[in-house]
Design a protein around this motif. Structure first.
Motif, PDB file in Angstrom:
ATOM      1  N   ALA A  15      22.849  43.795  -3.752  1.00 27.42           N
ATOM      2  CA  ALA A  15      22.346  42.810  -2.805  1.00 27.42           C
ATOM      3  C   ALA A  15      20.826  42.844  -2.791  1.00 27.42           C
ATOM      4  CB  ALA A  15      22.911  43.067  -1.406  1.00 27.42           C
ATOM      5  N   PRO A  24      29.330  39.720  -1.737  1.00 23.93           N
ATOM      6  CA  PRO A  24      28.408  38.701  -1.232  1.00 23.93           C
ATOM      7  C   PRO A  24      29.139  37.413  -0.892  1.00 23.93           C
ATOM      8  CG  PRO A  24      28.217  38.899  -3.610  1.00 23.93           C
ATOM      9  CD  PRO A  24      29.128  40.005  -3.155  1.00 23.93           C
ATOM     10  N   HIS A  46      24.258  35.584   1.584  1.00 23.53           N
ATOM     11  CA  HIS A  46      23.161  35.229   0.683  1.00 23.53           C
ATOM     12  C   HIS A  46      22.025  34.563   1.454  1.00 23.53           C
ATOM     13  CE1 HIS A  46      20.743  33.455  -2.378  1.00 23.53           C
ATOM     14  NE2 HIS A  46      21.235  32.250  -2.195  1.00 23.53           N
ATOM     15  N   ASP A  56      24.340  37.079  -5.950  1.00 25.41           N
ATOM     16  CA  ASP A  56      24.789  36.192  -4.879  1.00 25.41           C
ATOM     17  C   ASP A  56      26.289  35.968  -5.003  1.00 25.41           C
ATOM     18  OD1 ASP A  56      25.093  34.383  -6.990  1.00 25.41           O
ATOM     19  OD2 ASP A  56      23.171  33.394  -6.606  1.00 25.41           O
TER      20      ASP A  56
END
Length: 564
Positions: free
Chosen positions: A357, A367, A372, A552
């Motif tokens: 991340a 994620p 995000h 992401d």
């Protein structure tokens, strides 16, 4: 007569007491090969049974048959009830012919047949030894015959291509070190010449092209080294003749495998173990906290190998450990130590996923679009990269260096990685402090999404155990080389690079943190990627590569650890 060096070495290795110290050595036995070449061997046997037909242990070595090799694999075993033949392989230490590394099937089978014809041999044959002394066992085992009764294979594998071209790169430091060792080992004052050659090797590893390192390091071109460099693919004829993996499942003799968490051959040794299990065999596996040349590995290999051979050649199983799999856990010590398992990897294994991340974090949850957006709001872009990515430039003219890890002559495989992690071309992703001890035993895997300025790049991934004081100690790692066709880009131009790291048996202590390093090299452990797609052996042009690591919801880069 008693041997003082043998007594000292046996005590240091914690071997069982000798049955006799009156051992004789019949030197320079001439063993004919089918092509007319003669190989030399020494026979070690207790004087009291010298004329008695008995089982034989065969040791085939490129490192000579006298001095330390003869002492360890000849005298020490003979003192403990085993008759041993130590043979110099073709082209080494008086044996005729030209040394052709790893091409040992025909000579090995011919030697077994010669042993069967000797009046002092009867019934069973065993083999033992590490590294090269291990691959010679795999070379003959599928076709050796029913009298091959036991193999003790240590820090070795049925094929050496995987280690030589680990991840698609060249294991440069290991290959060059072995090249120097073999080139000077028969010279006068060889230990001094070897030490000098290895000291001079460091600066030579910085030079390009790689294909000239043999001449620079030894003073002459080495044909087998040039041939191996010209044959990078496993399916190339050079390696096909030296690849014995297809026959592993056909080996009927009981096999013992001994390896180290920091050994250069561990992943491929475990492939052999899996092949034996799949074929319905019952191999024994021992893994300790050892490097390839660790004294502890040699000592454990001798103790375990002696027990294995006495059980399967002489019917004496008193020294034999009954466990199918034994491993020594690294890291946090409480509850660690040696473990007995029913198989490898451990049964009912689950997976612990840690997702990369923003802000260098490893998350326990994957994620999402919302995560995000939150991360993007908190984290600035790096060098123009999107907030959902981290970036660095890999410059082969200043390659990311290797710190610790499995190499041939490693003395300190585990080191504090903070100097490495301070470099601009190394990214780190770190989880929160652990509320309790976490144990990980089994395979390790990464899936990393990247965008790069060139299709020719490497990814190096390393798991570290980070202490509360910040010390970042490496646990396991691996490298993968990307080139067109190996890892296909997605529609958005990103590439998912998935590969296995070295397996682990490790405990992360409560309060420690799990960290993943991502970079594009570990030089000179691995040959640098020039970034151009140039031939490994001849490339001299170098081009920097810009790398974005994505994390992401559409690019869920992840570290996968084994969990109990």
């Amino acid at each position: 007569m008693p041997s003082l060096p043998a007594s000292i070495l046996a005590r240091r290795m914690r071997l069982p007491r000798p049955q006799t110290q009156d051992v004789v050595c019949d030197r320079d036995l001439r063993i004919p090969m089918p092509d007319g070449t003669t190989l030399l061997a020494d026979r070690h046997v207790a004087r009291s049974t010298r004329e008695t037909p008995q089982p034989t242990v065969l040791v085939r070595s490129p490192y000579g048959r006298r001095q330390l090799v003869g002492l360890i694999f000849g005298r020490l075993l003979a003192e403990r009830g085993l008759q041993v033949i130590v043979q110099s392989v073709r082209g080494t230490f008086g044996s005729e012919g030209e040394f052709s590394p790893f091409d040992e099937r025909a000579d090995g089978l011919a030697t077994l047949q010669w042993i069967r014809e000797q009046p002092w041999h009867s019934e069973r044959i065993g083999m033992i030894g590490p590294s090269y002394l291990g691959i010679v066992q795999w070379a003959v085992a599928p076709e050796a015959g029913e009298d091959l009764a036991g193999l003790s294979i240590q820090v070795s594998a049925s094929q050496f291509h995987g280690q030589t071209y680990a991840g698609g790169s060249l294991a440069l430091e290991t290959a060059a070190s072995w090249l120097v060792m073999v080139a000077v080992q028969e010279r006068r004052l060889a230990p001094i010449a070897m030490a000098r050659g290895l000291r001079r090797l460091g600066p030579l590893l910085e030079q390009m092209p790689v294909g000239e390192i043999d001449a620079l390091a030894t003073g002459a071109e080495v044909p087998w080294f040039r041939h191996a460099l010209a044959s990078p693919a496993r399916e190339d004829s050079y390696w096909v003749a030296r690849d014995f993996a297809a026959g592993v499942g056909k080996v009927a003799a009981p096999v013992q495998l001994i390896g180290g968490w920091y050994d250069i051959f561990l992943p491929w040794m475990l492939e052999d173990f899996a092949a034996l299990q799949a074929a319905g065999r019952a191999p024994q596996l021992v893994i300790g906290p050892w490097t390839h040349v660790a004294p502890g590995l040699l000592a454990a290999g001798m103790r375990e190998g002696l027990a294995w051979l006495r059980a399967h050649l002489l019917g004496d199983g008193r020294l034999l450990h009954p466990a199918r799999v034994r491993i020594q856990i690294t890291g946090e010590r409480t509850g660690g130590g040696w473990r007995e398992l029913s198989t490898w990897p451990p049964p009912r294994l689950t997976k612990r996923r840690l997702w990369l991340a923003a802000r260098g974090v490893l998350h326990e949850t994957p994620p999402t679009a919302d995560l995000h957006r939150d991360a993007a709001a908190r984290a600035p872009a790096h060098n123009g990269a999107a907030p959902s990515a981290d970036s660095y430039r890999y410059d082969p003219a200043d390659p990311t260096p290797s710190f610790g890890g499995p190499v041939l002559l490693a003395h300190e495989p585990v080191v504090d990685n903070r100097p490495l992690e301070a470099r601009r071309d190394v990214l780190t992703y770190t989880a929160a402090p652990l509320p309790s001890t976490v144990e990980a035993i089994g395979p390790v895997h990464v899936e990393i999404f990247v965008r790069t300025s060139s299709p020719h790049f490497d990814l190096f991934a390393r798991v570290c155990d980070v202490a509360p004081d910040g010390a970042s100690l490496n646990v396991c790692d691996a490298l993968a080389r990307a080139l067109p066709g190996r890892f296909e880009p997605g529609p958005d131009g990103s590439t998912r690079v998935a590969f296995d790291l070295w397996p682990i048996g490790h405990r992360f202590a409560a309060g420690n943190r799990i960290r993943l390093q991502v970079s594009s090299g570990a030089h000179p452990r691995y040959a640098r990627n020039p970034g151009t797609g140039g031939d490994l052996a001849t490339a001299t042009e170098m081009r920097p590569v810009d790398v974005e690591v994505l994390h992401d919801a559409q690019h869920p880069s992840v570290l996968v650890l084994p969990a109990p």
